[in-house]
Design a protein around this motif. Sequence first.
Motif, PDB file in Angstrom:
ATOM      1  N   THR A   1      32.110  37.386  31.248  1.00  0.00           N
ATOM      2  CA  THR A   1      32.108  38.326  30.208  1.00  0.00           C
ATOM      3  C   THR A   1      32.898  39.546  30.282  1.00  0.00           C
ATOM      4  O   THR A   1      32.446  40.670  30.231  1.00  0.00           O
ATOM      5  CB  THR A   1      30.586  38.736  29.981  1.00  0.00           C
ATOM      6  N   LEU A   2      33.918  39.226  30.632  1.00  0.00           N
ATOM      7  CA  LEU A   2      35.013  40.447  30.695  1.00  0.00           C
ATOM      8  C   LEU A   2      35.188  41.416  29.714  1.00  0.00           C
ATOM      9  O   LEU A   2      35.306  40.808  28.535  1.00  0.00           O
ATOM     10  CB  LEU A   2      36.307  39.994  31.291  1.00  0.00           C
ATOM     11  N   LYS A   3      35.198  42.450  29.904  1.00  0.00           N
ATOM     12  CA  LYS A   3      35.667  43.672  28.947  1.00  0.00           C
ATOM     13  C   LYS A   3      36.948  44.129  29.167  1.00  0.00           C
ATOM     14  O   LYS A   3      37.485  44.445  30.233  1.00  0.00           O
ATOM     15  CB  LYS A   3      34.608  44.796  28.844  1.00  0.00           C
ATOM     16  N   PRO A   4      37.480  44.716  27.939  1.00  0.00           N
ATOM     17  CA  PRO A   4      38.894  45.436  28.305  1.00  0.00           C
ATOM     18  C   PRO A   4      38.698  46.758  29.443  1.00  0.00           C
ATOM     19  O   PRO A   4      39.586  47.157  30.140  1.00  0.00           O
ATOM     20  CB  PRO A   4      39.126  46.156  27.022  1.00  0.00           C
ATOM     21  N   ASP A   5      37.376  47.231  29.409  1.00  0.00           N
ATOM     22  CA  ASP A   5      37.253  48.328  30.261  1.00  0.00           C
ATOM     23  C   ASP A   5      37.192  47.926  31.905  1.00  0.00           C
ATOM     24  O   ASP A   5      37.230  48.655  32.842  1.00  0.00           O
ATOM     25  CB  ASP A   5      35.742  48.936  30.042  1.00  0.00           C
ATOM     26  N   ASP A   6      37.075  46.470  32.187  1.00  0.00           N
ATOM     27  CA  ASP A   6      37.298  45.858  33.408  1.00  0.00           C
ATOM     28  C   ASP A   6      38.651  46.098  33.839  1.00  0.00           C
ATOM     29  O   ASP A   6      39.106  45.382  34.968  1.00  0.00           O
ATOM     30  CB  ASP A   6      36.551  44.475  33.463  1.00  0.00           C
ATOM     31  N   THR A   7      39.793  46.206  32.935  1.00  0.00           N
ATOM     32  CA  THR A   7      41.109  46.230  33.325  1.00  0.00           C
ATOM     33  C   THR A   7      41.429  46.988  34.449  1.00  0.00           C
ATOM     34  O   THR A   7      40.966  48.287  34.317  1.00  0.00           O
ATOM     35  CB  THR A   7      42.120  46.552  32.177  1.00  0.00           C
ATOM     36  N   ALA A   8      41.992  46.502  35.734  1.00  0.00           N
ATOM     37  CA  ALA A   8      42.331  47.495  36.723  1.00  0.00           C
ATOM     38  C   ALA A   8      42.809  46.615  37.817  1.00  0.00           C
ATOM     39  O   ALA A   8      42.941  45.240  37.586  1.00  0.00           O
ATOM     40  CB  ALA A   8      40.875  48.048  37.370  1.00  0.00           C
ATOM     41  N   VAL A   9      43.413  47.145  38.951  1.00  0.00           N
ATOM     42  CA  VAL A   9      43.748  46.356  40.191  1.00  0.00           C
ATOM     43  C   VAL A   9      42.577  46.195  41.070  1.00  0.00           C
ATOM     44  O   VAL A   9      41.741  47.422  41.290  1.00  0.00           O
ATOM     45  CB  VAL A   9      44.793  47.164  40.875  1.00  0.00           C
ATOM     46  N   TYR A  10      42.099  45.199  41.235  1.00  0.00           N
ATOM     47  CA  TYR A  10      41.094  44.720  42.263  1.00  0.00           C
ATOM     48  C   TYR A  10      41.421  44.787  43.606  1.00  0.00           C
ATOM     49  O   TYR A  10      42.447  43.971  44.007  1.00  0.00           O
ATOM     50  CB  TYR A  10      40.324  43.641  41.825  1.00  0.00           C
ATOM     51  N   TYR A  11      40.617  45.531  44.428  1.00  0.00           N
ATOM     52  CA  TYR A  11      40.833  45.346  45.948  1.00  0.00           C
ATOM     53  C   TYR A  11      39.782  45.044  46.834  1.00  0.00           C
ATOM     54  O   TYR A  11      38.615  45.360  46.330  1.00  0.00           O
ATOM     55  CB  TYR A  11      41.301  46.869  46.483  1.00  0.00           C
ATOM     56  N   CYS A  12      40.076  44.227  47.619  1.00  0.00           N
ATOM     57  CA  CYS A  12      38.876  43.701  48.569  1.00  0.00           C
ATOM     58  C   CYS A  12      39.302  44.703  49.958  1.00  0.00           C
ATOM     59  O   CYS A  12      40.137  45.242  50.190  1.00  0.00           O
ATOM     60  CB  CYS A  12      38.973  42.199  48.922  1.00  0.00           C
TER      61      CYS A  12
END
Length: 123
Positions: free
Chosen positions: A84-95
């Motif tokens: 259920t992704l949202k536009p606000d989830d747009t980002a670079v994701y780091y582990c």
Amino acid sequence: VQLQASGGGLVEAGGSLRPSCAASGRTLSSYRMGWFRQAPGKEREFVATISWTGGSTAYADSVKGRFTISRDNAKNTVYLQMNTLKPDDTAVYYCARGQTSWETRSAAGYDYWGQGTLVTVSS
């Protein structure tokens, strides 16, 4: 230890992605792991964390109920199922690898970081 994040991409709002984070050089099985994200123009923020056994997880309020962190210690890999992704989830994701076994949501509590994988959610 080197962490390699992959699995990001472009998805429409409401869609799903499952980034993964693979480790080389040293096992991750004894370490807490976390996912963070950084959107353009914003500071890096906590997303989720998981204990070394996988038995304990914690999430940011903004993703709770939509994201699930998991790990496969035999494969030395950590995952982040994002639904259920949202536009606000747009980002670079780091582990990142935790420095201790204690749950922490602060980036200062993690010592090794992957290079990041870009997630873009279109409206």
